[in-house]
Design an enzyme around this catalytic site. Structure first.
Site, PDB file in Angstrom:
ATOM      1  CB  CYS A  83      63.839  68.773  24.335  1.00  0.00           C
ATOM      2  SG  CYS A  83      64.807  67.339  25.407  1.00  0.00           S
ATOM      3  CE1 TYR A  89      79.585  73.240  41.588  1.00  0.00           C
ATOM      4  CE2 TYR A  89      79.159  73.524  43.588  1.00  0.00           C
ATOM      5  CZ  TYR A  89      78.816  74.041  42.539  1.00  0.00           C
ATOM      6  OH  TYR A  89      78.020  75.228  42.178  1.00  0.00           O
ATOM      7  CG  ASP A 104      77.031  70.877  38.858  1.00  0.00           C
ATOM      8  OD1 ASP A 104      77.287  70.882  37.594  1.00  0.00           O
ATOM      9  OD2 ASP A 104      75.860  71.242  39.135  1.00  0.00           O
ATOM     10  CD  GLU A 136      78.651  77.705  44.228  1.00  0.00           C
ATOM     11  OE1 GLU A 136      78.062  76.585  44.145  1.00  0.00           O
ATOM     12  OE2 GLU A 136      78.267  78.629  43.377  1.00  0.00           O
TER      13      GLU A 136
END
Length: 298
Positions: A199, A119, A137, A36
């Site tokens: 999409c 975060y 995030d 992370e």
DNA sequence: TTCCCGAGAT
DNA sequence: ATCTCCGGAA
């Protein structure tokens, strides 16, 4: 409605989750935290090789705590934002000393560690420990805003509305909340991207308020105008640090530092160069020896 | 140019 | 709330 979104994303996650080495229980909570921190403002594709080598060298917090700063900065390589490397080591020392080399599992304690902000604390709490925590995030903000509100999220800090939305949308079931966080984030990284969302392959396109509204504002500048990189202190600091890293790994191994004249050859504007050297020193990223030569910290 | 699984200081 | 931290790639 949201239950349908959740179910489809969970199914999509099962099939499409990228096979990153710190996922699916293949590393420790500490390994997740390292991933992370390395991922802050950095693409995953660049992180993977660094993470793999880093964890091979320093498998746990105690190992990293015992390393020298020079080793740590060198291993950080060209990941960028090298202060993250020093903070990660400070974090390792805190974990090794305060918590007996065992990473705390709750958000508040994680947040108190060096280099761990909102975060990272929530991500580690959710992904490594399976806690029910809303993760926020840039990807999750964008996806939730588009899908549920039908509008683009703004740049800058997360708004109160976005925080409430993330908390409200989080499934009440603990296990489902973890998959939710991961799948929404992954969708944002791979499908529902900032500039050109795909999409046509999105598993929740039929449920998306943003798509239904004709994708209003897609491609608008969402963040404030960026500082140009060429000529900035960031570039100069990077050049200086890279020279010290390469010198250290080179055969011309240094009992002494990079000589002053070689330092000055790195950048024409010596006023800016001196300011950057001072700031690198302030950050603890370099040492300035009495003769004016530079080295990575001991 | 913008974005990338942000944090810390001001 | 805004600024500065790297570096690579679309």
């Amino acid at each position: 409605m949201r239950e349908t979104v959740r179910r489809r994303l969970a199914a999509w996650w099962e099939v499409n989750a990228r096979d990153l080495p710190w996922r699916f229980g293949r590393t420790t909570p500490w390994g997740v935290l390292v991933s992370e921190v390395m991922s802050q403002q950095t693409q995953m594709s660049r992180v993977v090789p660094y993470w793999t080598e880093w964890m091979r060298t320093w498998p746990d917090a105690a190992a990293l705590a015992a390393a020298s700063a020079a080793e740590v900065i060198t291993a950080w390589g060209r990941l960028g934002y090298p202060r993250r490397a020093l903070r990660l080591q400070e974090c390792a020392r805190a974990v090794a000393q305060r918590y007996d080399d065992e990473l705390p599992d709750d958000y508040e304690t994680l947040l108190s560690l060096p280099g761990v902000g909102d975060y990272t604390a929530s991500a580690v709490s959710s992904f490594a420990f399976g806690r029910r925590v809303p993760v926020i995030d840039t990807n999750i903000r964008r996806v939730l805003s588009r899908v549920l509100l039908g509008v683009e999220s703004r740049g800058g800090a997360a708004t109160r509305t976005e925080r409430d939305l993330a908390a409200d949308a989080l499934p009440s079931d603990v296990a489902e909340s973890v998959v939710w966080n991961q799948s929404v984030m992954e969708l944002g990284a791979v499908v529902c991207t900032a500039k050109k969302p795909s999409c046509e392959i999105c598993p929740i396109a039929g449920l998306c308020a943003f798509l239904a509204a004709g994708r209003p504002g897609l491609g608008e500048r969402r963040t404030r105008p960026r500082q140009r990189f060429q000529g900035t202190d960031r570039q100069v600091r990077g050049i200086v640090l890279d020279a010290l890293r390469r010198r250290r790994t080179g055969s011309d191994a240094s009992a002494s530092g990079l000589p002053r004249d070689e330092v000055e050859a790195l950048w024409k504007d010596h006023a800016q160069l001196d300011a950057c050297i001072a700031s690198l020193d302030d950050d603890g990223l370099i040492d300035i020896l009495p003769d004016g030569s530079l080295t990575l910290p001991r």
